[in-house]
Design an enzyme around this catalytic site. Structure first.
Site, short mmCIF file in Angstrom:
data_model
loop_
_atom_site.label_atom_id
_atom_site.label_comp_id
_atom_site.label_asym_id
_atom_site.label_seq_id
_atom_site.Cartn_x
_atom_site.Cartn_y
_atom_site.Cartn_z
N HIS A 162 -47.70 0.05 52.40
CA HIS A 162 -46.28 -0.26 52.67
C HIS A 162 -45.59 -0.83 51.43
O HIS A 162 -44.64 -1.60 51.54
CB HIS A 162 -46.14 -1.24 53.84
CG HIS A 162 -46.80 -0.79 55.10
ND1 HIS A 162 -46.20 0.07 55.99
CD2 HIS A 162 -48.03 -1.08 55.61
CE1 HIS A 162 -47.02 0.29 57.01
NE2 HIS A 162 -48.14 -0.39 56.80
N LYS A 289 -34.82 1.79 25.25
CA LYS A 289 -35.37 2.49 26.40
C LYS A 289 -36.52 3.44 26.03
O LYS A 289 -36.50 4.13 25.03
CB LYS A 289 -34.28 3.32 27.10
CG LYS A 289 -33.17 2.52 27.74
CD LYS A 289 -33.66 1.70 28.92
CE LYS A 289 -34.13 2.56 30.08
NZ LYS A 289 -33.08 3.41 30.65
N GLU A 296 -40.56 12.06 35.94
CA GLU A 296 -39.35 12.26 36.74
C GLU A 296 -39.04 13.74 36.91
O GLU A 296 -38.62 14.17 37.99
CB GLU A 296 -38.17 11.53 36.08
CG GLU A 296 -38.30 10.01 36.17
CD GLU A 296 -37.20 9.28 35.41
OE1 GLU A 296 -37.05 8.08 35.62
OE2 GLU A 296 -36.51 9.93 34.58
#
Length: 473
Positions: A162, A289, A296
């Site tokens: 979970h 970054k 992705e």
């Protein structure tokens, strides 16, 4: 006489040429040209078959085979020739090229056969080879998992359910969980190739062949292990394509789950992994970054693969028995799905192999005392308390620790005994990450010895798969 008004494979019945827009709409050579190597292989086998039933003489077979070889060689080097052919489909292309090379002899090759069976045969051969290609990619990915699992065998982490910290596990156990999913994908690829492994040649358009051809010999020539059982079914069956798309969809889904884990793990909130430069990108605006674009993109492309499966299912839904032109829509999406998955697997293999893991951060999450709550309940069970009661007791211990705003492992023994007299001084030695991991030594568990066994077992299975399955089912 070798000249005809119309070189189409079906033009004799018609007085007027097709509407130009419709003619362009119905052509498939732009994508089914990919089947050319298989079409030529089928043509070679068929030429030999026609000699066996007296349609072609031995010299004609020799000429036809030489012409087919010449077409194959030119197709490899002369892309402009393919682009300018004006062919309706791959079958039309080969016949046109044969006639250009052989004259009227080129028209003989189509005796006794239909494009319906040809495309089914070509497509089956493609799926068999395509499945083998993706299988090789998955084997490389599994080897990358094995290398990482061996290299990180001593690294614990917080296992989650979970998306909440649950129990300590080994990082290697986590990696092997993903590996197991991809081994199932290899099984599905093999099943798809086996589904495709039946030769439709001799089925005609739907009713079979009027000439006494040797279907078994054709199948052997093309590498099939068997022939199709029913001519009507053979020309319309695309279950093998569905099986392959289902296998590709499973692979893409598993890659997407893996990608999601690594995208999360690469975030500053987790910092479990250090993204490799070779499989990352930067920001056009923010210099600091490092983005997990490889993962992705893999995650994003998964929808296209699932869409291809749904598209073919939709196309096949409620088609009348027999070949229908709708079936032309079976290949384009499958070709694209195959290309995408093959590339996704290769990128994932490289990214997994190059991944670095933040052992310090992973270990720090594994030592969270909350992860040892189940071990504490098991401790009480070993003291003779039924598990449900033990579960309730540990819940009360945790609640007491929350009230005191301390870790429950820091509660004194006196406090624990007030909650349950079953607690004894040995509770301290029973609660550690190493003890918790070692206790899970059942086959398939996260204990170091169990994970070592799992790694060795996967290596054996992988070697067996490579040895026994190979490129053909």
């Amino acid at each position: 006489m070798t000249d005809r008004k119309d070189d189409r494979l079906w033009g004799g019945r018609f007085e007027r040429a097709p509407n130009e827009q419709f003619d362009a709409f119905q052509r498939s050579f732009a994508f089914d040209r990919r089947l050319l190597p298989y079409e030529l292989a089928v043509d070679r086998a068929w030429a030999k078959t026609l000699q066996g039933v007296g349609i072609l003489e031995a010299t004609e077979v020799k000429q036809t085979l030489a012409a087919l070889d010449k077409i194959a060689e030119r197709a490899k080097t002369d892309r402009a020739w393919l682009d300018a052919s004006g062919a309706e489909d791959v079958h039309h292309f080969v016949e046109k090229a044969l006639v250009e090379e052989l004259g009227a002899l080129g028209w003989k090759l189509h005796t006794g056969r239909s494009r319906n069976e040809l495309v089914a045969t070509d497509f089956r051969l493609f799926v068999i080879d395509a499945a083998a290609e993706v299988q090789r990619g998955l084997e490389a990915l599994l080897n990358a998992f094995l290398l990482q699992a061996k290299a990180n065998l001593s690294v614990p982490m917080a296992g989650m359910t979970h998306m909440q910290h649950a129990q300590p596990i080994l990082l290697s156990h986590f990696l092997m969980a993903h590996a197991e999913a991809f081994t199932r994908d290899i099984t599905r690829l093999y099943a798809a190739a086996k589904s495709a492994d039946a030769c439709p040649m001799g089925s005609g358009a739907l009713a079979g062949c009027s000439f006494a051809i040797d279907r078994q010999a054709i199948a052997r020539e093309l590498g099939f292990s068997r022939i199709t059982a029913n001519s009507l079914d053979a020309v319309s069956d695309r279950d093998f394509a569905l099986d392959y798309l289902f296998a590709l969809t499973g692979i893409a889904t598993h890659l997407s789950r893996l990608a999601e884990d690594f995208v999360i793990f690469a975030s500053q909130e987790f910092s479990y992994v250090i993204l490799p430069d070779e499989y990352s990108t930067g920001s056009s605006l923010m210099p600091q970054k490092k983005n997990p674009d490889a993962w992705e993109l893999i995650r994003g492309k998964t929808g296209r693969i699932t869409g291809a499966l749904v598209a073919l299912l939709t196309t096949l839904k409620a088609l009348p028995t027999g070949y229908q032109r709708d079936l032309q829509e079976d290949k384009e999406a499958l070709f694209t799905a195959h290309d995408q998955v093959a590339e996704m697997v290769l990128v994932a293999s490289g990214a997994v192999a190059a991944m670095k893991f933040n052992e310090e951060k992973l270990r720090s999450t594994a030592v969270n005392p909350a992860l040892l709550a189940t071990e504490a309940a098991d401790y009480l069970v070993r003291k003779g308390i039924p598990f449900r009661q033990a579960h309730d007791i540990i819940g009360k211990v945790l609640r007491e620790a929350e009230k005191q705003n301390i870790s429950w492992t820091l509660l004194p023994l006196e406090t624990l005994k007030k909650i349950s007299p079953a607690f004894e001084a040995d509770i301290t030695n029973s609660l550690s990450v190493d003890v918790a991991l070692a206790a899970k030594k059942v086959p398939g568990g996260t204990a170091p010895e169990a994970v070592r066994t799992a790694i060795a077992d996967l290596e054996r299975r992988l070697n067996k798969t490579v040895t026994t399955q190979g490129a053909k089912p």
